[in-house]
Design an enzyme around this catalytic site. Structure first.
Site, PDB file in Angstrom:
ATOM      1  N   ASP A  22       0.915  -1.236  -0.055  1.00  0.00           N
ATOM      2  CA  ASP A  22      -0.003  -0.142   0.206  1.00  0.00           C
ATOM      3  C   ASP A  22       0.840   1.284  -0.071  1.00  0.00           C
ATOM      4  O   ASP A  22       1.480   1.352   0.756  1.00  0.00           O
ATOM      5  CB  ASP A  22      -0.968  -0.035   1.387  1.00  0.00           C
ATOM      6  CG  ASP A  22      -1.679   1.198   1.572  1.00  0.00           C
ATOM      7  OD1 ASP A  22      -2.051   1.987   0.427  1.00  0.00           O
ATOM      8  OD2 ASP A  22      -2.124   1.476   2.800  1.00  0.00           O
ATOM      9  N   ASN A  24      -0.168   4.539  -0.360  1.00  0.00           N
ATOM     10  CA  ASN A  24      -0.830   5.857   0.307  1.00  0.00           C
ATOM     11  C   ASN A  24      -1.421   5.666   1.691  1.00  0.00           C
ATOM     12  O   ASN A  24      -2.139   6.486   2.072  1.00  0.00           O
ATOM     13  CB  ASN A  24      -1.839   6.320  -0.827  1.00  0.00           C
ATOM     14  CG  ASN A  24      -3.027   5.417  -0.788  1.00  0.00           C
ATOM     15  OD1 ASN A  24      -3.271   4.338  -0.251  1.00  0.00           O
ATOM     16  ND2 ASN A  24      -3.838   5.753  -1.829  1.00  0.00           N
ATOM     17  N   ASP A  26      -3.780   4.016   2.977  1.00  0.00           N
ATOM     18  CA  ASP A  26      -5.234   3.786   3.058  1.00  0.00           C
ATOM     19  C   ASP A  26      -5.517   2.325   3.565  1.00  0.00           C
ATOM     20  O   ASP A  26      -6.615   1.852   3.686  1.00  0.00           O
ATOM     21  CB  ASP A  26      -6.245   4.256   1.927  1.00  0.00           C
ATOM     22  CG  ASP A  26      -5.777   3.432   0.543  1.00  0.00           C
ATOM     23  OD1 ASP A  26      -4.928   2.359   0.814  1.00  0.00           O
ATOM     24  OD2 ASP A  26      -6.282   3.393  -0.428  1.00  0.00           O
ATOM     25  N   ASP A  30      -1.965  -1.193  -3.587  1.00  0.00           N
ATOM     26  CA  ASP A  30      -2.434  -0.440  -4.867  1.00  0.00           C
ATOM     27  C   ASP A  30      -1.054  -0.571  -5.872  1.00  0.00           C
ATOM     28  O   ASP A  30      -0.121  -1.316  -5.546  1.00  0.00           O
ATOM     29  CB  ASP A  30      -2.500   1.022  -4.601  1.00  0.00           C
ATOM     30  CG  ASP A  30      -1.605   1.652  -3.694  1.00  0.00           C
ATOM     31  OD1 ASP A  30      -0.341   1.267  -3.957  1.00  0.00           O
ATOM     32  OD2 ASP A  30      -1.871   2.408  -2.822  1.00  0.00           O
ATOM     33  N   ASP A  99      -5.971 -10.467 -14.666  1.00  0.00           N
ATOM     34  CA  ASP A  99      -7.209 -11.410 -14.777  1.00  0.00           C
ATOM     35  C   ASP A  99      -8.452 -10.934 -15.516  1.00  0.00           C
ATOM     36  O   ASP A  99      -9.044  -9.747 -15.589  1.00  0.00           O
ATOM     37  CB  ASP A  99      -7.439 -11.137 -13.142  1.00  0.00           C
ATOM     38  CG  ASP A  99      -8.006 -12.684 -12.872  1.00  0.00           C
ATOM     39  OD1 ASP A  99      -8.654 -13.206 -13.549  1.00  0.00           O
ATOM     40  OD2 ASP A  99      -7.555 -13.017 -11.589  1.00  0.00           O
ATOM     41  N   ASP A 195     -10.835 -16.104 -16.032  1.00  0.00           N
ATOM     42  CA  ASP A 195     -11.713 -16.611 -15.003  1.00  0.00           C
ATOM     43  C   ASP A 195     -12.745 -17.526 -15.399  1.00  0.00           C
ATOM     44  O   ASP A 195     -13.556 -17.210 -16.234  1.00  0.00           O
ATOM     45  CB  ASP A 195     -12.263 -15.208 -14.283  1.00  0.00           C
ATOM     46  CG  ASP A 195     -12.788 -15.670 -13.076  1.00  0.00           C
ATOM     47  OD1 ASP A 195     -12.174 -15.859 -11.901  1.00  0.00           O
ATOM     48  OD2 ASP A 195     -14.089 -15.435 -12.823  1.00  0.00           O
ATOM     49  N   GLU A 254      -8.819 -20.660 -16.151  1.00  0.00           N
ATOM     50  CA  GLU A 254      -9.022 -21.155 -14.935  1.00  0.00           C
ATOM     51  C   GLU A 254     -10.121 -22.309 -15.415  1.00  0.00           C
ATOM     52  O   GLU A 254     -11.386 -21.938 -15.377  1.00  0.00           O
ATOM     53  CB  GLU A 254      -9.319 -20.441 -14.108  1.00  0.00           C
ATOM     54  CG  GLU A 254      -9.833 -20.965 -12.829  1.00  0.00           C
ATOM     55  CD  GLU A 254     -10.998 -20.223 -11.987  1.00  0.00           C
ATOM     56  OE1 GLU A 254     -10.933 -20.402 -10.798  1.00  0.00           O
ATOM     57  OE2 GLU A 254     -11.642 -19.525 -12.519  1.00  0.00           O
ATOM     58  N   HIS A 319      -5.704 -17.510  -4.626  1.00  0.00           N
ATOM     59  CA  HIS A 319      -6.484 -16.596  -3.784  1.00  0.00           C
ATOM     60  C   HIS A 319      -7.754 -17.474  -3.371  1.00  0.00           C
ATOM     61  O   HIS A 319      -8.772 -16.949  -2.719  1.00  0.00           O
ATOM     62  CB  HIS A 319      -6.747 -15.561  -4.482  1.00  0.00           C
ATOM     63  CG  HIS A 319      -7.544 -15.676  -5.655  1.00  0.00           C
ATOM     64  ND1 HIS A 319      -7.005 -15.889  -6.845  1.00  0.00           N
ATOM     65  CD2 HIS A 319      -8.931 -15.266  -6.059  1.00  0.00           C
ATOM     66  CE1 HIS A 319      -7.712 -16.461  -7.842  1.00  0.00           C
ATOM     67  NE2 HIS A 319      -8.969 -15.810  -7.432  1.00  0.00           N
ATOM     68  N   ASP A 320      -7.923 -18.690  -3.692  1.00  0.00           N
ATOM     69  CA  ASP A 320      -9.293 -19.296  -3.633  1.00  0.00           C
ATOM     70  C   ASP A 320      -9.206 -20.514  -2.615  1.00  0.00           C
ATOM     71  O   ASP A 320     -10.058 -21.294  -2.176  1.00  0.00           O
ATOM     72  CB  ASP A 320      -9.853 -19.940  -4.814  1.00  0.00           C
ATOM     73  CG  ASP A 320     -10.495 -18.749  -5.824  1.00  0.00           C
ATOM     74  OD1 ASP A 320     -10.776 -17.849  -5.442  1.00  0.00           O
ATOM     75  OD2 ASP A 320     -10.247 -19.050  -7.007  1.00  0.00           O
TER      76      ASP A 320
HETATM   77  C1  GLC Z   1     -12.937 -17.886  -9.960  1.00  0.00           C
HETATM   78  C2  GLC Z   1     -12.107 -16.843  -8.985  1.00  0.00           C
HETATM   79  C3  GLC Z   1     -12.760 -16.659  -7.739  1.00  0.00           C
HETATM   80  C4  GLC Z   1     -14.063 -15.893  -7.932  1.00  0.00           C
HETATM   81  C5  GLC Z   1     -14.902 -16.892  -9.048  1.00  0.00           C
HETATM   82  C6  GLC Z   1     -15.988 -15.907  -9.587  1.00  0.00           C
HETATM   83  O1  GLC Z   1     -13.002 -19.007  -9.432  1.00  0.00           O
HETATM   84  O2  GLC Z   1     -10.709 -17.205  -8.982  1.00  0.00           O
HETATM   85  O3  GLC Z   1     -11.917 -15.887  -6.951  1.00  0.00           O
HETATM   86  O4  GLC Z   1     -14.683 -16.067  -6.926  1.00  0.00           O
HETATM   87  O5  GLC Z   1     -14.134 -17.076 -10.336  1.00  0.00           O
HETATM   88  O6  GLC Z   1     -15.536 -14.938 -10.515  1.00  0.00           O
END
Ligand code: GLC
Length: 525
Positions: A22, A24, A26, A30, A99, A195, A254, A319-320
């Protein structure tokens, strides 16, 4: 390195932008923050960055509900900040992957606002409207259909009701979506992560999905009618031609609810460059599988499906899902995280590191009221959601781990005072030093990038051993999953250790005794 292709032979690093750096104060990461850390990423040795979505979003699904695909969310900065990030990354030989969330939009996207405004709006057909729902479900819980009072119809959303699915069969939608790619290609973006791309097309007659046994309603169906439709193939061809009209541009998909065979069917000539292979993480099982045989079988299945057609994209964390170090390690001991990192870097595929994985970051634990992710809020306590793996990057031991001068949007892992980049840079045995060394070895030895893979048959249990073979030389990877020493018979020849978590420098022949949890990479000499 003459024929080195960044997206195939390189190492890619995933950044979850709100949690990286980050600039700035907040409390929200970023783009200038990311730019300020490019020297660190170059030091690590990575070749490409994948940024989770940076577009304007009401954040119902933390950026994966996009309200404008060709703008930057002001919380991340401006378009100038973005251009600067790309230029500075390119100066360091680092490519930038965006993404693209194009299966659905936010319900605040101007297209959906128009579409839902009346039944005869010109954009009505840009989304999936029906008089009556069928049995399709939402991944995030309940029916996939939501009733819209104003126009008296249901619309489909595979994820949240605030994430309506677009109608890719409509030629205007198709054109508009391809224009999104064009927009970013023209700005110098090097590639895209798609995605849930295999859900773009649904059955034209909205036929019900057949049932099967499963935990969640979504898992109680065979997804033959709401994903993996054959219409995807010509679209992938069209997208590939678009990407190929620019130099060295890239796409990684994905695949959602997939198998190695299905995943493989989407990659290759006139299709995507590659697709993720997710099966190591065992997200469907409750207990992560951590044994030599599991990884060996997974890689054999994948190898069979992928053949020589494409190189799979490999990820241990993202991230999932819970971070690999949280899945496989006990406490703060990194021995098994080093095995996981070695698998990622030395199996046949292109490795994707999730930010913080290189320092062995662990998931944070959250109480029910701290949970923000809609998945955790819906399924608690069976599924606790994905916030755990999204905590701020741990740069140093200063307040907020050097991530921000303000209050971070999500809490930090309390281990940051000891587990951070600065401390690990100074420690030659750290997870970070180990990861850097592995990345450097991938650069040095072509066998680790595009060599064939041959699994050995160790006589002792808990050992995973394989050769990476190329005309220039062979590398042997030996991994001991056990907390006891294990013997491994070596193929004929002298083997010279390149990297080991046990002290080794002598040449070895015939047999090696691997220490508990040892990683040992050797080359034949
Ligand atoms: C993909 C992303 C996930 C998101 C889902 C809906 O699986 O990795 O984080 O919630 O798509 O966009």
């Amino acid at each position: 390195m003459g024929d080195f292709l960044w997206w195939r032979d390189g190492v890619i690093y995933q950044i979850y932008p709100r949690s990286f750096a980050d600039s700035n104060g907040d409390g929200f990461g970023d783009l200038p923050g990311i730019t300020s850390k490019l020297d660190y990423l170059a030091f690590l040795g990575i070749d490409g960055l994948w940024l989770s979505p940076i577009h304007p979003s009401p954040d119902k699904d933390f950026g994966y509900d996009v309200a404008d695909h060709t703008a930057i969310d002001p919380r991340y900065g401006t378009m100038e900040d973005f251009d600067k990030l790309v230029a500075e990354a390119h100066k360091r030989g680092i490519r930038v992957i965006l993404d693209m969330v194009l299966n659905h939009t936010s319900d605040q996207h101007p297209w959906f606002r128009e579409s839902r405004s009346s039944r005869d709006n010109p954009k009505r057909d840009w989304y999936l409207w029906r008089e009556k729902p069928n049995n399709w479900a939402s991944v995030f819980g309940g029916s996939g259909w939501d009733y819209d009072e104003k126009t008296g119809r249901y619309y489909f959303h595979m994820f949240l009701k605030e994430q309506p699915d677009v109608n890719w069969r409509n030629p205007e939608v198709r054109k508009a979506q391809l224009n999104v790619f064009r927009f970013w290609l023209e700005r110098g973006v090097d590639g895209f992560r798609l995605d849930v791309f295999n859900a773009y097309f649904k059955h034209p007659g909205f036929e019900d999905n057949p049932s099967k046994f499963g935990l969640r309603r979504f898992d109680q169906q065979v997804h033959v009618n709401d994903m993996d439709r054959p219409e995807m193939m010509p679209l992938l061809g069209e997208l590939r031609s678009l990407l190929d009209s620019y130099p060295e541009r890239y796409s990684v998909g994905e695949p959602f609810v997939s198998t190695p065979e299905k995943t493989a069917s989407y990659a290759g000539a006139q299709k995507l460059h590659t697709a993720f292979f997710f099966f190591f993480d065992n997200t469907t099982g409750l207990i992560p599988k951590w044994n030599a045989d599991h990884f060996r079988r997974q890689m054999l299945d994948l190898g069979k499906a992928a053949g020589n057609v494409y190189l799979p994209a490999l990820a241990m964390s993202n991230h999932d899902i819970p971070r690999s170090a949280s899945r496989y390690c006990r406490g703060e001991d990194d021995a098994d995280a080093k095995i996981a990192m070695t698998l990622l870097m030395t199996m046949r595929g292109t490795p994707f590191i999730y930010y913080g994985e290189e320092i062995g970051m662990r998931d944070i634990s959250l109480s029910r009221k701290e949970i923000m992710d809609p998945v955790g809020r819906y399924y608690w306590p069976i599924i606790k959601g994905r916030d755990g793996c999204r905590s701020p990057m741990q740069w140093d031991d200063s307040p907020n781990a050097g991530f921000s001068k303000g209050k971070p949007w999500l809490k930090l892992h309390p281990n940051y005072t000891a587990r951070n980049v600065l401390a690990q840079e100074k420690d030659t045995d750290s997870m970070l030093s180990f990861t850097r060394r592995l990345i450097a070895l991938r650069k040095e030895y072509g066998a680790l990038r595009d060599g064939g893979i041959l699994f050995l048959e160790p006589s002792q249990k808990d050992v995973l051993a394989y050769l990476r073979l190329s005309p220039q030389g062979t590398i042997l990877v030996g991994l001991n999953f056990s907390s006891r020493a294990r013997k491994l018979d070596l193929p004929p020849g002298d083997w010279q250790p390149l990297l080991s978590t046990s002290a080794r420098d002598e040449k070895i022949s015939d047999i090696i005794k691997l220490a508990p949890h040892e990683v040992c990479l050797m080359k034949s000499s």
